[in-house]
Each structure stands twice: as C-alpha cells, then as structure tokens.
Design a protein around this motif. Structure first.
Motif, PDB file in Angstrom:
ATOM      1  N   LEU A   1       1.604  -7.960   1.002  1.00 34.34           N
ATOM      2  CA  LEU A   1       2.067  -8.237   0.274  1.00 34.34           C
ATOM      3  C   LEU A   1       1.508  -7.318  -0.747  1.00 34.34           C
ATOM      4  N   THR A   2       2.587  -7.992  -1.759  1.00 33.54           N
ATOM      5  CA  THR A   2       3.070  -7.689  -3.228  1.00 33.54           C
ATOM      6  C   THR A   2       2.554  -8.192  -4.576  1.00 33.54           C
ATOM      7  N   GLY A   3       2.129  -7.431  -5.308  1.00 41.14           N
ATOM      8  CA  GLY A   3       1.273  -7.544  -6.432  1.00 41.14           C
ATOM      9  C   GLY A   3       1.527  -5.889  -7.590  1.00 41.14           C
ATOM     10  N   PRO A   4       1.398  -6.745  -8.809  1.00 43.77           N
ATOM     11  CA  PRO A   4       0.907  -5.516  -9.974  1.00 43.77           C
ATOM     12  C   PRO A   4      -0.522  -5.200  -9.795  1.00 43.77           C
ATOM     13  N   GLY A   5      -0.483  -3.674 -10.033  1.00 43.50           N
ATOM     14  CA  GLY A   5      -1.859  -2.431 -10.822  1.00 43.50           C
ATOM     15  C   GLY A   5      -1.210  -1.457 -11.334  1.00 43.50           C
TER      16      GLY A   5
ATOM     17  N   GLY B   1      -4.611 -14.717   2.586  1.00 43.19           N
ATOM     18  CA  GLY B   1      -4.786 -12.486   1.484  1.00 43.19           C
ATOM     19  C   GLY B   1      -4.876 -12.888   0.345  1.00 43.19           C
ATOM     20  N   GLU B   2      -4.959 -12.564  -0.592  1.00 41.62           N
ATOM     21  CA  GLU B   2      -5.607 -12.597  -2.110  1.00 41.62           C
ATOM     22  C   GLU B   2      -4.889 -11.223  -2.697  1.00 41.62           C
ATOM     23  N   VAL B   3      -4.424 -11.580  -3.589  1.00 46.35           N
ATOM     24  CA  VAL B   3      -4.530 -10.854  -4.716  1.00 46.35           C
ATOM     25  C   VAL B   3      -3.930 -10.544  -5.824  1.00 46.35           C
ATOM     26  N   ASN B   4      -5.246  -9.918  -6.199  1.00 49.18           N
ATOM     27  CA  ASN B   4      -5.134  -9.476  -8.003  1.00 49.18           C
ATOM     28  C   ASN B   4      -6.186 -11.336  -7.845  1.00 49.18           C
ATOM     29  N   GLY B   5      -6.919 -11.634  -7.022  1.00 47.97           N
ATOM     30  CA  GLY B   5      -8.114 -13.072  -7.184  1.00 47.97           C
ATOM     31  C   GLY B   5      -7.279 -13.575  -7.006  1.00 47.97           C
ATOM     32  N   ALA B   6      -5.782 -14.133  -6.701  1.00 47.88           N
ATOM     33  CA  ALA B   6      -5.037 -15.363  -5.976  1.00 47.88           C
ATOM     34  C   ALA B   6      -4.732 -14.984  -4.932  1.00 47.88           C
ATOM     35  N   LYS B   7      -5.187 -16.371  -4.622  1.00 45.99           N
ATOM     36  CA  LYS B   7      -4.438 -16.796  -2.559  1.00 45.99           C
ATOM     37  C   LYS B   7      -3.289 -16.338  -2.486  1.00 45.99           C
ATOM     38  N   VAL B   8      -2.704 -16.044  -1.380  1.00 46.12           N
ATOM     39  CA  VAL B   8      -1.089 -16.029  -1.613  1.00 46.12           C
ATOM     40  C   VAL B   8      -1.187 -16.452   0.103  1.00 46.12           C
TER      41      VAL B   8
ATOM     42  N   PRO C   1      -6.111  -2.451 -11.186  1.00 46.55           N
ATOM     43  CA  PRO C   1      -5.952  -2.220 -10.417  1.00 46.55           C
ATOM     44  C   PRO C   1      -5.202  -3.283  -9.636  1.00 46.55           C
ATOM     45  N   LEU C   2      -3.930  -3.257  -8.575  1.00 48.44           N
ATOM     46  CA  LEU C   2      -3.421  -4.445  -7.164  1.00 48.44           C
ATOM     47  C   LEU C   2      -4.781  -4.050  -6.341  1.00 48.44           C
ATOM     48  N   ARG C   3      -5.668  -5.557  -6.359  1.00 47.88           N
ATOM     49  CA  ARG C   3      -6.714  -5.799  -5.531  1.00 47.88           C
ATOM     50  C   ARG C   3      -6.260  -6.612  -4.184  1.00 47.88           C
ATOM     51  N   TRP C   4      -6.438  -6.907  -3.202  1.00 46.42           N
ATOM     52  CA  TRP C   4      -6.294  -7.784  -2.390  1.00 46.42           C
ATOM     53  C   TRP C   4      -7.375  -7.691  -1.095  1.00 46.42           C
ATOM     54  N   SER C   5      -7.491  -8.717  -0.645  1.00 43.47           N
ATOM     55  CA  SER C   5      -8.309  -8.811   0.733  1.00 43.47           C
ATOM     56  C   SER C   5      -7.524  -9.653   1.787  1.00 43.47           C
TER      57      SER C   5
ATOM     58  N   TRP D   1      -7.982  -1.615  -2.729  1.00 37.69           N
ATOM     59  CA  TRP D   1      -7.251  -1.751  -4.536  1.00 37.69           C
ATOM     60  C   TRP D   1      -6.559  -0.381  -3.961  1.00 37.69           C
ATOM     61  N   TYR D   2      -5.304  -0.506  -5.141  1.00 37.64           N
ATOM     62  CA  TYR D   2      -3.654   0.858  -5.559  1.00 37.64           C
ATOM     63  C   TYR D   2      -4.160   0.242  -6.875  1.00 37.64           C
ATOM     64  N   ALA D   3      -4.365   1.512  -7.339  1.00 41.10           N
ATOM     65  CA  ALA D   3      -4.697   2.186  -9.148  1.00 41.10           C
ATOM     66  C   ALA D   3      -3.725   3.549  -9.542  1.00 41.10           C
ATOM     67  N   PRO D   4      -2.252   2.907  -9.103  1.00 37.78           N
ATOM     68  CA  PRO D   4      -1.863   4.253  -9.567  1.00 37.78           C
ATOM     69  C   PRO D   4      -1.572   4.684 -10.698  1.00 37.78           C
ATOM     70  N   ALA D   5      -1.196   5.628 -11.467  1.00 36.36           N
ATOM     71  CA  ALA D   5      -1.623   6.256 -12.687  1.00 36.36           C
ATOM     72  C   ALA D   5       0.066   5.131 -13.817  1.00 36.36           C
ATOM     73  N   ARG D   6       1.012   4.692 -13.091  1.00 38.33           N
ATOM     74  CA  ARG D   6       1.933   4.412 -13.827  1.00 38.33           C
ATOM     75  C   ARG D   6       1.727   2.370 -12.814  1.00 38.33           C
ATOM     76  N   SER D   7       2.471   1.702 -13.900  1.00 38.73           N
ATOM     77  CA  SER D   7       2.285   0.493 -14.177  1.00 38.73           C
ATOM     78  C   SER D   7       3.588  -0.022 -13.315  1.00 38.73           C
ATOM     79  N   GLY D   8       3.330  -0.751 -12.241  1.00 44.00           N
ATOM     80  CA  GLY D   8       4.320  -1.841 -11.418  1.00 44.00           C
ATOM     81  C   GLY D   8       4.379  -2.830 -10.660  1.00 44.00           C
ATOM     82  N   VAL D   9       4.969  -3.352 -10.067  1.00 43.90           N
ATOM     83  CA  VAL D   9       4.611  -4.381  -8.519  1.00 43.90           C
ATOM     84  C   VAL D   9       4.660  -3.769  -7.321  1.00 43.90           C
TER      85      VAL D   9
END
Length: 914
Positions: free
Chosen positions: A899-903, A880-887, A908-912, A854-862
C-alpha cells in the motif's frame, strides 16, 4: 486511544478460572495483588506484612536496602523517588552527580522522608509501617505511592506523587478524617530528611582498601555535610542548603593508595584512575537546596532537630509527638531534618486534605515559581498527572490476555519515570539503574541508555534525541565511546572502556530513529564534545556517526579469522573476566567476537538504509553494504552445523561455543542474514531444545562444557547461563520471522507477570526487576545472582532492561521495521484480536480478521507499506483502503501486500485491509 476496559484486571481466558472470590489477577505474586485505581490505571496493592512473613526476606549486604525492604519507584522526567514498603521515601537527583537527597540512616535519626504522624494526645497514627497496625494499606501506583491507615478515632490517607513533567518536586497529599462522634483537634507532622547519600564510584573502589564498605563510606560522607535551614516567609515552610567539606584525611589517603595500586597492577575491572577533564568530578561539589512547603495553609510549627524529634522512639513512635514542634532551626549537623506541623480542628465525620511540596532547586528553577505553579491547583495535581500518564506512551492490548495491557502501561511508566537530568551533558538520560547505579555507582554501559530509549521511538521521540545527544557528546576523536560515566561527567576508569561493540549500538539507535521518525534534520545538528580526548570541539551528528563507523573498521578491526575483534569485551562484559582469567590481556589483544560480526552485518545494513533515505553519502552507504557482507561471510564460517560459535580467545584458550550453545550471536545471525533459511529454522529448534527448559525466557547458554569451566558465577546465573531480557528481545525479534508462535511464547516468558506466576515468593520480578534472572540451570532459579563477585540481590530492581526490552520486543512481535521507503509489517501474532497503538504507528486486528493501522512520521512524504500477513489471511484480503479511499490490492512475492500513500504527524497515513 485507549479503549474502554483496556486495563481490566481479569485473568486471561487461557488461564484457569478463579476458584474463589479472592483469586488474584494473573501475575500478582505472593506480596499483594494487581488492581485498577480510581484513575483507570494499573496499581499494585501491597498486602504483605514484611515484619513477620519469611517470604519477604532477601539476602542482602547490609547497606542501601534492608533484608525485608521492597521498593516502588515514583518519578517523572527529572526526579526519582524510591518508596519503601516501610513507608519511607528516598529522593534521587542526578545534577552534580547521582545521589539520594535524604538517606535512610536510623543511627543518625534520618528516616528518608515522605512520612508523617497524626496525634490528638490519645491516639497516634503513622504512615511509617512498623507492622503493629492492622489497618494499614499500601498502594504502588503510576506516579504515586499511597498509604492509608485507620484507627478508632482518625484515619489518614497520604499520597506521595511526582507530577508528570520535568519539575524537581514531589507532592504530599494528606487527607485526614475525624471518625469519632465528637469534635476534636489533631496535629499532623510532615517529615523529610536532609542527609545525602551519593552513589560514589570512588567510594566503591576505595572500599577495597578495607576502610569500610561502599555504603559505610557514602554514609560517612553524608554525615560530614553541614546544613543551614531558613524559614520561608509567612510560615510557608523551610529551605535547606548543605555543604560538603570534603572527605576525612584517612579516606583521601586510602583513595591515593588504591589509585597508586591500580596504576601498577590493574585488577581486571578498574583501570588506572586519571584526573577528570575540566569541569568534571568524581563526586558532587555543589549540592542543591531542598525545601518543604505547606501549600494550602501556613504551618503552625516547625523544627530541624531530627534527633530531638525522633528520640528513642524512632520513626514508629517519635518522642517529639508528645509536644508541639520546638521551632528550633539551629540544627546544622547529621541530624538535620525538615519538620512542619499543622493543627486540625475537625467535626465528627469531617475530612480535610493538606498539601505539602517537597523538592530541590537545580539550576533554572526558582522556589517561588514552583510554589506558584502548584499552590493553586494542588487538589487537581494527582488526577491531572495520572491523566497524562494514561495519555502518553505506547499501548498494547490482546483481548485473550488482559494482563498484557496492564504490564505495557506499567513498563512504560517505570521506563519513563527513570529519566533524570545530567547537567554535565545537559540532557535527560535513561540510566540503566539497578545494582550498577545504586551499589557500584556508575552509569553504564553506554549501550544501555541506547537500548532503553528505543521504545520511545513510537511515543516520545524527544527522549530518543536526548539520549542520542548524550551519547554522541561522549564520542572521542577516534570514534570510540566510553564504557561508562560516573560522578559529574567523568569517564569511569574501567578496563571495559576498551569495549568493541559500543559504537554499533549508537549507529543502530540513530539509524532507526531517523528511519522511524524521518527526522533528517537531526543529522545536521551540531553536538558539543564533552569527554576527555574530544572535549572542546563540536561536529554534526552525521559526521560523528561516520567517525564511529570508521573506528569499528579501522581500530576495532578483525582478527585472524576475519571476525570482528573482541578487545576488552563485547555485549558480554563479563566474558573475558570469567573465561580468560589470567590470560585477560592476551585475549583482549587477539580475541574475536562472532557476536560482533553478526551484529555488524545487520547494523551496517541499517546504517546504509538510513543514509540512502537521508541522502548525500551514497559512497559511504555502498561501503557499509560491503562491510556488512564481509561481516556476514566471516560469521557464516563459524557455523558448527548446529549453531554459531561464540568467540575466539586466542591460540591458548581457543574457541568458546564449539560444544556449548551461546545465545548472543544466534539472533543477530538470523536477523543479519548470516544463516540461510534452512539453518535459521534448524537453529531455532536447537535453541528451543537447549536454551528454553524453564518457565522463564531463554538461557544465555546451554548446559555444556563452557558453562562448567572454572571462573566467576555459579552455573545458570549471570553470564554463565542466566536469563537476560536484553538478549531475549533480539531473540523474540528473530523468532518472529521464523516461528511466530515461539516468538509469542518467548516474549511472554520474559514478562514480569510470568515471572511472578512462576516464582511468586520472589518480590523482585513482580512490579520491577533486574537485568538477569537465574535460569532453570541454577539451584536458585528465578532469583538473581548472589555471588561473592556480584551481590545482585543487594539491589535487584529498577534495572531498565526489565521494562524497556518488553516494550521494544513487542514491536518486533508485530514485525515492525522501518525502511528507506516506508514501513514493513509482519503481524503474525497468534492471537484473534489485538491493538498496538502509539503516536507514531498503530496496528489493530479485529476478531473478524480485519487489519487497520496508521503511520505518522514527523516529516511529510509518500510512504510504502509492505504488509506480510499469514498466507491464508493474505489470500482472504479482498480490498484495501488508504486515507479513506479504496485502493487496488497490490500483491508481491511471498504474499506481501503493498500500500502507498501520503502521511505525516498532523495527518497520518491510515490504512486498512479486509
């Protein structure tokens, strides 16, 4: 986020299996054994009898530590206590100037504090260790120091703890048990001393006149303090105030003599001493009040006469135990003490716990408020504090080597518990500590707090901001940064104040902070200037960083080879003093540092990346990239065919590093793109062959002609070939991208656990350490330097490099780099499964080869993640998965997966990958 059993204290599976039931956990050393305490945290059970064990003896200059004294740190975000294996606890506080509030000075009946005595008239138990009691147990814990002692009729369990947070207090928790068969009454006496011991740089310099050692001068100053003690209403305790009337006339005269001498002939270490800027002072002028409070019930007796209480028996057997405390509050001189007594009638088998609060009152704290905060929940304070320590920080666990989780938790504790509050700058800081603070008396160099705060990028960014504000407020009008601070906000008068690299460390830390946390607003924060040459004004962080960059280009500049100039020093602040000798001034004028150029290549690029992300200065970002390339090209010209040269000392002395490999510039050359991929691989093998001969990490230089040139320090020690965690953290970083297996090995070799296994009879290096170890090239390998120029053994622990560098370089083992677009990960750790967890970022690898994070910075972004897996593992990834969705798995050149996603911090941006 801690998984069950994370702190299990078992040997790693690649270590030999225990051959007996009493085998110690890996890294325990000679003096005790690691264990897990009742709070699920690592602790060290200290079992050595230092009064009889020859291994306990360390060569020291008589003074701050005894030859057989080993210390553990108990602290929170403000207070730091040094707990001795003898039981005494000295308390350090930094408001006004760094100092002990309660010195250990038996000649004045001062025994620090945190000790007590139980007596019923026939049996006496003490929590001061004299070596005469077989049933004495000592435990060094996270946030506490525990002593258990048992006799025929009684037992005592005393815990001194620093409550998690920012309060200037310690809690003494004393559990007393009647082990006898009859009802009985005993008296408990709680003691804390009152004699201060300031880590005065003035006294360190003044000692050169021959009027006494630094320790003697500091004790004389403490003895001159007068004290006033008053009772706290309801017999709750005692409140002490103190006043320092000034130095003795002969000491003031010696201070003026040495100042005049330095004004005529600087000695290569200390520069001419100027008057401090307004509001600053070399020493503390206003000591805080201290207090001792009985929290759970009123005291039944009290006294302030330490001399009468201790008498001839000292701390082991005070004369005053023969009678109740006398109620005398009239002691005002050097024997003043805080003594409280409690009477305890207990039935057979009955147990009772007493609670005492000791502390000091800096600005903003009131005694009644502190009592009100801790009195209701005193019984829960220790457990609650340990729960907070367990919840905070970063965690790193490798299934095959469980000691890594233990040491990660321990190092985080030692690092954070070193925080103090500098009231001149108004910030919490991470003083380097160790010999430099406790013996020499200064906070330096400026690069050190910046290094030490880097692990907190991942867990406690407010600590990074505080250290950045502290350093930014030191920036002078020309963009330079003072080498060190001493006393109360004084720029230390040192020749190293003309250091050439200090702004680079500030640019690095500030840039990485913004890129990691995305806290762009910090750049527009106003910082008040606090040192001479800039005091009175203020500017934004953004402008101050640009000013530091301009200083590097304009004032530091480059020499005849296009290499960044050396000035008085770079990272190696002993280089010119050791190798230039009488040519110091000329070398400082014309010398050039290949280290500075290699480091500049990376730092300027990092600063440009941060500006590109933050926006607003595209012109400066472009200029930075050009400056980085200029530094890269200049350093590249100093490739010898095997490694980079170290530095140019001018026409007379020439180059260092032509026929001796110096480690300092090499990792930065790899990181900054100075060396080609082929050169980097060859350089890594050369460093492995020449710098890594022993059980510890890489040596700072090889056994070549430079090591053998006349100068300070024996070969294989200090800056003549010692092992430096500060250098090896960048080596691990560089190796991780070239040879991950060697990076992993190097990282472990710089751990306390490996030091303890290799050198079990050296006490410093088991639970804390110094800034450099003697390498295999030294006759005293594994120890620290003990030389006429530098008696490192006088205070060989509590140096933050021993803790911070382990933590930060762990993140580089995993290839964590923050970019203007997101995060790059290169998890090539040669381990089947591991977990790195922090509030900002996590990465986990299962034994089945699945990755998540995961990545959880103080500021929102993609955010864009670039994940570079080992080639075979990358090919095996099917989804791959980003925030629970397969990509769809997007593959880039070199097997990198994107991988790209908001967090953000809340989501947090969660990935696997699997």
């Amino acid at each position: 986020m801690t998984s069950p059993g994370l702190f299990a204290m078992q040997p790693p599976i690649d270590q030999p299996s225990p051959s007996s039931a009493d085998a110690k956990p890996f890294g325990s050393g000679h003096f005790g054994a690691w264990c897990e305490d009742e709070f699920g945290l690592p602790a060290y059970l200290y079992t050595c009898d230092q009064t009889t064990d020859p291994a306990a003896n360390t060569p020291v200059t008589p003074g701050i530590l005894g030859a057989t004294e080993h210390i553990h740190q108990v602290g929170n975000d403000r207070i730091v206590a040094l707990a001795s294996n003898y039981g005494a606890v000295r308390v350090r506080q930094d408001e006004g100037a760094p100092k002990f509030l309660n010195d250990f000075d038996p000649g004045n009946s001062q025994f620090a504090g945190g000790i007590g005595w139980l007596t019923d008239g026939s049996e006496t138990l003490a929590t001061y260790y004299s070596g005469s009691h077989a049933g004495f147990e000592r435990i060094f814990g996270i946030g506490y120091f525990r002593r258990r002692v048992s006799g025929a009729k009684w037992s005592v369990d005393q815990v001194i703890s620093a409550p998690f947070g920012d309060d200037p207090v310690l809690l003494s928790q004393v559990t007393i048990t009647n082990r006898g068969s009859q009802p009985a009454t005993a008296r408990w006496v709680e003691y804390w001393g009152c004699q201060p011991y300031e880590f005065s740089f003035r006294d360190f310099v003044e000692s050169w006149t021959g009027i006494g050692s630094p320790c003697q001068l500091r004790r004389r100053a403490g003895e001159r303090c007068t004290h006033q003690v008053q009772p706290i209403g309801g017999n709750r305790g005692l409140l002490e105030s103190r006043h320092f009337p000034g130095h003795a006339p002969e000491e003031d005269a010696a201070w003026q003599r040495i100042r005049q001498q330095l004004a005529r002939v600087p000695n290569g270490f200390v520069a001419p001493v100027k008057e401090p800027q307004p509001g600053a002072s070399f020493e503390c002028s206003d000591y805080p009040s201290t207090f001792l409070v009985s929290l759970d019930a009123p005291a039944t007796g009290f006294s302030t006469d330490g001399q009468a209480f201790f008498g001839t028996g000292g701390a082991a057997s005070p004369d005053g135990l023969a009678r109740p405390l006398d109620g005398n509050l009239g002691s005002t001189g050097p024997h003043t003490a805080l003594l409280l007594e409690r009477n305890l009638p207990l039935q057979p088998g009955e147990q009772r716990t007493l609670y005492f609060l000791y502390g000091y009152l800096p600005a903003g704290f009131e005694l009644d408020a502190l009592i009100g905060r801790y009195q209701p929940g005193a019984a829960q304070t220790l457990a609650a504090s340990c729960a907070e320590w367990k919840r905070h920080g970063l965690q790193f666990a490798v299934a095959a080597e469980p000691w890594i989780a233990r040491e990660t938790a321990w190092n985080h504790y030692y690092l954070r518990s070193s925080l103090t509050f500098d009231d001149y700058f108004g910030q919490h800081i991470l003083n380097q500590g160790g010999f430099y603070q406790y013996v020499m008396g200064f906070q330096g160099a400026a690069r050190d707090p910046l290094q030490h705060c880097l692990p907190f990028l991942f867990s406690d960014p407010e600590i990074v901001r505080s250290v950045l504000r502290y350093t930014l407020s030191e920036v002078r009008e020309d963009g330079s940064v003072p080498y060190a601070i001493t006393g109360h906000g004084v720029v230390a008068p040192m020749t190293a104040d003309n250091a050439s690299d200090l702004p680079l460390w500030l640019l690095w830390t500030a840039s990485e902070y913004v890129l990691a946390t995305r806290d762009v607003d910090f750049l527009d924060e106003k910082i008040a200037a606090r040192v001479s040459g800039s005091a009175g004004g203020s500017d934004t962080v953004r402008n101050l960083l640009a000013c530091c960059y301009r200083h590097q280009i304009r004032d530091v500049g480059v020499g005849e080879h296009g290499i960044v100039r050396m000035l008085s020093d770079d990272w190696n602040d002993g280089l010119l003093g050791t190798w230039a000798g009488s040519d110091f001034a000329e070398c400082a004028k014309v010398g050039e540092s290949v280290l500075n150029s290699a480091m500049s290549a990376w730092v300027f690029d990092e600063y440009a990346r941060m500006l590109q992300y933050a926006g607003g200065r595209a012109d400066l970002a472009a200029e930075l990239r050009q400056s980085a390339e200029s530094s890269r090209q200049a350093a590249r010209m100093q490739w010898t065919g095997q490694w980079l040269k170290r530095c140019w000392l001018g026409p007379k002395l020439g180059w260092l590093g032509e026929d001796t490999l110096w480690i300092e510039p090499q990792p930065w050359a790899i990181l900054g793109g100075v060396t080609s991929p082929e050169q980097s691989r060859a350089l890594v093998q050369t460093m492995n062959r020449l710098l890594r001969p022993g059980p510890l990490g890489a040596a700072q230089m090889s056994q070549g002609p430079d090591m053998m040139k006349p100068g300070m320090f024996p070969p294989g020690t200090c800056v003549r070939g010692g092992v430096w965690p500060s250098l090896n953290q960048t080596l691990v970083w560089a190796l991780a991208d070239v040879d991950p297996a060697m990076a992993w090995d190097e990282w472990k070799k710089n751990s306390l656990a490996v030091h303890a296994e290799a050198y079990p009879a050296i006490w410093y290096g088991i639970w804390s350490g110094t800034d450099s170890w003697n390498s295999a090239f030294s006759k005293q390998s594994g120890a620290t330097v003990d030389d006429p120029h530098f008696h490192g053994t006088d205070f060989p622990v509590l140096n933050l490099h021993a803790h911070a560098c382990y933590l930060y370089s762990a993140t580089k083992l995993l290839g964590i780099d923050f970019t203007e677009h997101g995060v790059t990960l290169r998890p090539a750790l040669p381990a089947a499964s591991y977990r790195f967890e922090s509030p900002l970022l996590g990465i986990l690898r299962s034994s089945e080869g699945r990755y998540e994070g995961w990545y959880a910075p103080a500021r929102s972004g993609v955010w864009t993640l670039h994940i570079a897996l080992p080639s075979q593992e990358a090919l095996a990834v099917t989804y791959g998965e980003v925030n629970g969705a397969k990509v769809l798995v997007k593959r880039l050149a070199g097997g990198v997966i994107e991988l790209t996603g908001p967090g953000d911090a809340r989501k947090p941006l969660r990935w696997s990958l699997g």
